[in-house]
Design a protein around this motif. Structure first.
Motif: not given
Lengths: 265, 171
Positions: B83-92, B97-102
């Motif tokens: 992943p390149k940046s924070s993002a939110v996915w609706t999954i399964l 699912l949220e990528l809150t920080k890197i």
């Protein structure tokens, strides 16, 4: 717990089918697919105890499909308090139990075989208790739903035996919150469920019964782990979430006590 | 021409029915702050690939699934691409699912902080949050556990060299 009976034949009776290779030669079943040089594949038989007329024997007869069970069911499993008391019927084959991935057939000794016999019989008792409970018209809808799910999952469950002598537990069970993959795994430590020196074992604060019935208790408990409402939290649409309940052992113990009332005795 | 062949090969790999779960480590042990250990164990039962969470009390099997560029390995969604940046996915289905920080450590290792929420569940927060790196897999996670009175968060840290989801070709 060590297995003092490993490699011995307490009955003193050695059947014709003493080794797997002989079983094969005689066209008899080979329950664990023992290798030909298996040194512990002692198969004992004969009338080892008197028929005391208890209901357990009736239960065994009920399981019989070909009348063979009557011949081998003369021992009362209820009287079994330790593995010393167990005589595995000649030509016995497990109905439910398979070996776990971490256990090979050539690792099993006589104590394993005795324990497998008790677990398999107790699993049969558990199936019957669930069925009997479902016939109870006075059940709450919630409990009935538990039993329906239990019965469904038991039918598709995989029952395995691991020779690992787990110091912390006797067995474990689980089911996917999506509804698949129900399984119960028994460890060699299951013999501890029988208690020792007349003192019962304990499971999460609940005393198990002594002897063979202690093994039934554990299976009742693990059967509770196949009931998703006891294990997972439901969401707003009635589906199951990955969120796990903290008190699952408490509710499965309640399920264990509940099922004792429906055993076929 | 080589580029075309490579693209076709890559497309074949990505669209193959073979599970990408094989790319990732699936066996790892963690310890909670209370001293309780949990193990993740890969398994195949009835032909279904799964990962079993063994917390010492019960087992929690979950089938391995793939969706929207992630592989679900037990509680964790492991990204198939960095992943390149924070993002939110609706999954399964329902999970958010949220990528809150890197973050990056002194050695340059990149850590992805994920949080997974079930929006259909009245919950006090994510069901699970975890920190993931390609080189070590999930190095720590926090589970929400239901209790009749109160919900508890339990934190776990990796005690093995490789955590769940470690990219097996990286080291």
């Amino acid at each position: 717990m060590n297995n003092p009976l490993a490699g011995t034949d307490p009955s003193g009776y050695i059947a014709d089918c003493i080794l797997a290779i002989h079983c094969a030669e005689q066209g008899l079943p080979n329950p664990f697919k023992y290798p030909p040089n298996c040194p512990f594949c002692v198969s004992v038989g004969g009338d080892q105890s008197e028929d005391n007329g208890n209901k357990r024997n009736q239960s065994q007869s009920r399981n019989s499909e070909n009348g063979e069970t009557e011949k081998i069911g003369n021992q009362s499993l209820l009287n079994i308090k330790t593995l010393d008391d167990v005589t595995v019927p000649e030509n016995w084959e497990p109905k439910y139990l398979a070996l776990a991935d971490d256990t090979r057939a050539d690792q099993l000794d006589e104590a394993d075989r005795k324990l497998n016999y008790l677990i398999d019989e107790a699993t049969s008792e558990h199936f019957q208790a669930v069925e009997q409970a479902l016939n109870d018209k006075s059940l709450t809808e919630e409990r009935r739903a538990h039993l329906v799910e239990a019965q469904d999952n038991l039918r598709s469950a995989v029952f395995t035996y691991s020779r690992y002598d787990n110091p912390e537990r006797l067995a474990q069970g689980g089911v996917d919150f999506d509804g698949g993959n129900p399984r119960i795994k028994f460890f060699r430590s299951m013999d501890k469920a029988m208690g020792s020196n007349g003192k019962p074992a304990s499971g999460y604060g609940e005393k198990l019964r002594l002897g063979y019935e202690g093994i039934i208790d554990v299976i009742h408990h693990e059967g509770g782990h196949l009931i998703r409402p006891l294990h997972y939290v439901t969401n707003s649409q009635g589906g199951y979430s990955k969120l796990k309940r903290l008190d699952i052992e408490k509710v499965t113990n309640q399920y264990m006590l509940f099922l004792r009332n429906y055993e076929g005795r | 021409m080589k580029n075309i062949i490579f693209a076709l090969l890559l497309a074949h790999i990505l669209m193959s029915s073979e599970s990408h779960a094989e790319w990732f480590n699936q066996r790892a042990n963690y310890l909670s702050t209370d001293g309780e250990s949990v193990a993740f164990i890969p398994n195949v039962i009835n032909g279904v690939r799964e990962i079993v969470l063994d917390d010492g009390i019960t087992i929690m099997p979950m089938s391995v699934k793939e969706d929207k560029g992630f592989v679900r390995l037990s509680y964790f969604y492991i990204p198939l691409a960095t992943p390149k940046s924070s993002a939110v996915w609706t999954i399964l289905g329902n999970d958010i699912l949220e990528l809150t920080k890197i973050t990056t450590d002194d050695n340059g290792e990149v850590y992805y902080h994920f949080a997974c929420t079930d929006p259909l569940l009245a919950s006090d927060g994510p069901i699970v949050s975890y920190v993931y790196s390609e080189r070590r897999g999930v190095i720590m996670f926090e589970l929400l556990t239901d209790h009749p009175v109160k919900r508890y968060n339990k934190s776990y840290v990796l005690i093995d060299d490789a955590g769940v989801g470690k990219v097996l070709s990286v080291d």
